[in-house]
Design an enzyme around this catalytic site. Structure first.
Site, PDB file in Angstrom:
ATOM      1  CB  SER A 147       2.041  -6.251   2.416  1.00 37.41           C
ATOM      2  OG  SER A 147       1.638  -5.108   3.144  1.00 37.41           O
ATOM      3  CB  SER A 169      -1.324  -1.955   5.764  1.00 40.21           C
ATOM      4  OG  SER A 169      -0.344  -2.311   4.819  1.00 40.21           O
ATOM      5  CB  CYS A 187      -3.151   4.000  -0.756  1.00 39.68           C
ATOM      6  SG  CYS A 187      -2.348   2.915  -1.959  1.00 39.68           S
ATOM      7  CB  CYS A 198       4.944   2.939   0.297  1.00 39.35           C
ATOM      8  SG  CYS A 198       6.152   1.784   0.835  1.00 39.35           S
ATOM      9  CD  GLU A 245       3.449   1.909 -12.013  1.00 41.57           C
ATOM     10  OE1 GLU A 245       3.648   2.807 -12.845  1.00 41.57           O
ATOM     11  OE2 GLU A 245       3.173   2.147 -10.830  1.00 41.57           O
ATOM     12  CB  CYS A 250      -6.291  -1.392  -4.736  1.00 41.47           C
ATOM     13  SG  CYS A 250      -6.438  -2.194  -3.115  1.00 41.47           S
ATOM     14  CB  CYS A 266      -6.066   2.794   2.081  1.00 48.05           C
ATOM     15  SG  CYS A 266      -6.251   1.066   2.548  1.00 48.05           S
ATOM     16  CD  GLU A 318      -5.266  -6.881   0.877  1.00 49.21           C
ATOM     17  OE1 GLU A 318      -4.643  -5.873   1.233  1.00 49.21           O
ATOM     18  OE2 GLU A 318      -5.029  -8.016   1.339  1.00 49.21           O
ATOM     19  CB  CYS A 341       7.880  -3.940  -4.373  1.00 55.49           C
ATOM     20  SG  CYS A 341       6.279  -3.333  -3.890  1.00 55.49           S
TER      21      CYS A 341
HETATM   22  N1  SAH Z   1      -2.852  -3.862  -0.045  1.00 57.19           N
HETATM   23  C1  SAH Z   1      -1.669  -4.306   0.636  1.00 57.19           C
HETATM   24  C2  SAH Z   1      -0.451  -4.176  -0.226  1.00 57.19           C
HETATM   25  C3  SAH Z   1      -0.022  -2.751  -0.520  1.00 57.19           C
HETATM   26  S1  SAH Z   1       1.455  -2.507   0.309  1.00 57.19           S
HETATM   27  C4  SAH Z   1      -1.539  -3.584   1.953  1.00 57.19           C
HETATM   28  O1  SAH Z   1      -2.366  -2.709   2.207  1.00 57.19           O
HETATM   29  O2  SAH Z   1      -0.682  -3.917   2.757  1.00 57.19           O
HETATM   30  C5  SAH Z   1       1.720  -0.852   0.152  1.00 57.19           C
HETATM   31  C6  SAH Z   1       2.111  -0.258   1.479  1.00 57.19           C
HETATM   32  O3  SAH Z   1       2.307   1.154   1.303  1.00 57.19           O
HETATM   33  C7  SAH Z   1       0.995  -0.411   2.502  1.00 57.19           C
HETATM   34  O4  SAH Z   1       1.503  -0.590   3.783  1.00 57.19           O
HETATM   35  C8  SAH Z   1       0.322   0.912   2.374  1.00 57.19           C
HETATM   36  O5  SAH Z   1      -0.471   1.187   3.482  1.00 57.19           O
HETATM   37  C9  SAH Z   1       1.512   1.842   2.227  1.00 57.19           C
HETATM   38  N2  SAH Z   1       1.139   3.143   1.706  1.00 57.19           N
HETATM   39  C10 SAH Z   1       0.061   3.436   0.955  1.00 57.19           C
HETATM   40  N3  SAH Z   1       0.018   4.756   0.692  1.00 57.19           N
HETATM   41  C11 SAH Z   1       1.094   5.294   1.285  1.00 57.19           C
HETATM   42  C12 SAH Z   1       1.611   6.612   1.362  1.00 57.19           C
HETATM   43  N4  SAH Z   1       0.988   7.626   0.776  1.00 57.19           N
HETATM   44  N5  SAH Z   1       2.739   6.806   2.053  1.00 57.19           N
HETATM   45  C13 SAH Z   1       3.383   5.758   2.636  1.00 57.19           C
HETATM   46  N6  SAH Z   1       2.952   4.506   2.592  1.00 57.19           N
HETATM   47  C14 SAH Z   1       1.807   4.266   1.934  1.00 57.19           C
END
Ligand code: SAH
Length: 352
Positions: A202, A224, A126, A343, A99, A119, A123, A171, A112
């Site tokens: 990111s 992040s 996420c 996000c 996506e 991934c 985390c 990532e 984006c």
């Molecule tokens: N893997 C990379 C790219 C993903 S960016 C990274 O971790 O930065 C996606 C962003 O959305 C990241 O900052 C991630 O931490 C954030 N994110 C993930 N789950 C989320 C959620 N449930 N609510 C808000 N932000 C979230």
């Protein structure tokens, strides 16, 4: 008929940087200026076949089509949110889905994009993390997302993509080589010609790759962070056990940014977990001395996730503490939540 339909063996030219395409052309007896011509055609809007490259001889176009193709993505799904955000679902050659999300803002269109199918970073907050890792995207599959969305915007007279963020699925720094190639093409003046100031990578915090990224090319960095102490971060983000906060922030200090730019630190606010005033104070101390700006992301909730978004007062208080200590702090509005495009909500189901 697209050149690539029957072409598993052929070379996908969108997987080649300009330097690599020059080498490919040389191996086929073509001079460098031809490679330059072909490369620039590859990224012109709407181009779909060698036949359209009208300043190449017919003979050359035909021999190119025998040896090579260039991949293109067409959206399999397109959903428009009531706030204008557009989510594109792309089906890849092996049936997997990724996506990309277009976020129209007043002064610019931000796209984006995804760097992996799924991934591996897991985390806790996420959704992409919950689907596990499937595979890396190729350089072409990364670049093709930008081409496809640009074409769609052009067709609908919605302007151009002028800001790119690697904040979709995956990532990016775990797909390092393809990321570097894709960035090289995205920044090439004969490629997609994005300024280094208009692309942000990111990462969840792969410290060695952060340093290497800064050495290889210029691009904005977003980290992040999501916690200001190792204990909390270990619980939320497994990567922290490999690269704890001290190591991560050392890498950030070493990262060489575009001129006058700052590193963006993303901090998802999870109710009762990392959102107290003490957490804000800790965060302010942790980032002391780093050229930083902070994006607070109130958690996007999902039934699968055991986290909630803090109340508005908590969010304000957290933000104010950081502001008082001199930081630029934005609370990011959640966009596209009604179509699961916000996000952490990207988790396209693949058919294969
Ligand atoms: N893997 C990379 C790219 C993903 S960016 C990274 O971790 O930065 C996606 C962003 O959305 C990241 O900052 C991630 O931490 C954030 N994110 C993930 N789950 C989320 C959620 N449930 N609510 C808000 N932000 C979230």
């Amino acid at each position: 008929m697209p050149d690539h339909a029957s072409s598993r063996q052929k070379v996908d030219l969108r997987n080649l940087t300009r330097a690599e395409l020059t080498a490919f052309a040389a191996a086929h007896g073509l001079p460098a200026f031809r490679a330059k011509q072909i490369f620039s055609w590859l990224y012109r809007p709407g181009i779909s076949s060698f036949a359209e490259m009208t300043d190449l001889s017919k003979e050359l176009r035909e021999s190119l089509a025998k040896e090579a193709f260039f991949s293109r993505l067409t959206p399999a799904v397109k959903e428009v949110s009531n706030d204008g955000t557009i989510k594109y679902g792309f089906r890849l050659d092996d049936g997997k889905m990724i996506e990309s999300v277009l976020i129209p803002e007043e002064e610019r269109n931000t796209l984006c994009i995804s760097s992996q199918v799924g991934c591996a970073m897991a985390c806790a907050f996420c959704l992409t993390g919950t689907m596990g890792f499937s595979r890396n995207l190729s350089c072409a599959e990364i670049v093709d997302q930008v081409c496809a969305v640009s074409n769609d915007l052009r067709e609908h007279h919605l302007g151009v993509v002028n800001n790119l963020v690697f904040m979709g699925m995956g990532e990016p720094l775990a797909n390092f080589d393809n990321l570097i190639k894709a960035l090289t093409i995205l920044q090439d003046e004969l490629g997609l010609h994005f300024s280094e100031r208009r692309i942000t990578v990111s990462t969840c915090g792969l410290a060695p790759q952060i340093i290497e990224l800064g050495q290889r090319l210029k691009v904005n960095l977003a980290v992040s962070l999501h916690a200001a102490d190792n204990e909390t971060r270990n619980r939320l983000m497994p990567i922290n056990r490999r690269y704890p906060l001290e190591t991560l922030l050392d890498a950030c200090r070493e990262f060489s940014l575009p001129r006058r730019k700052r590193i963006t630190f993303e901090y998802v606010l999870l109710k009762g977990i990392n959102d107290s005033d003490q957490d804000a104070v800790k965060l302010a101390k942790l980032l002391h001395g780093i050229q930083a700006k902070i994006n607070l992301l109130p958690c996007n909730e999902a039934p699968e996730l055991p986290f909630a978004k803090p109340g508005q007062q908590r969010i304000d208080s957290f933000q104010n503490i950081l502001k008082k200590r001199g930081y630029t702090v934005l609370v990011r509005a959640s966009r596209g939540a009604d179509i699961s495009a916000a996000c952490g909500q990207l988790a396209a189901k693949s058919s294969a």
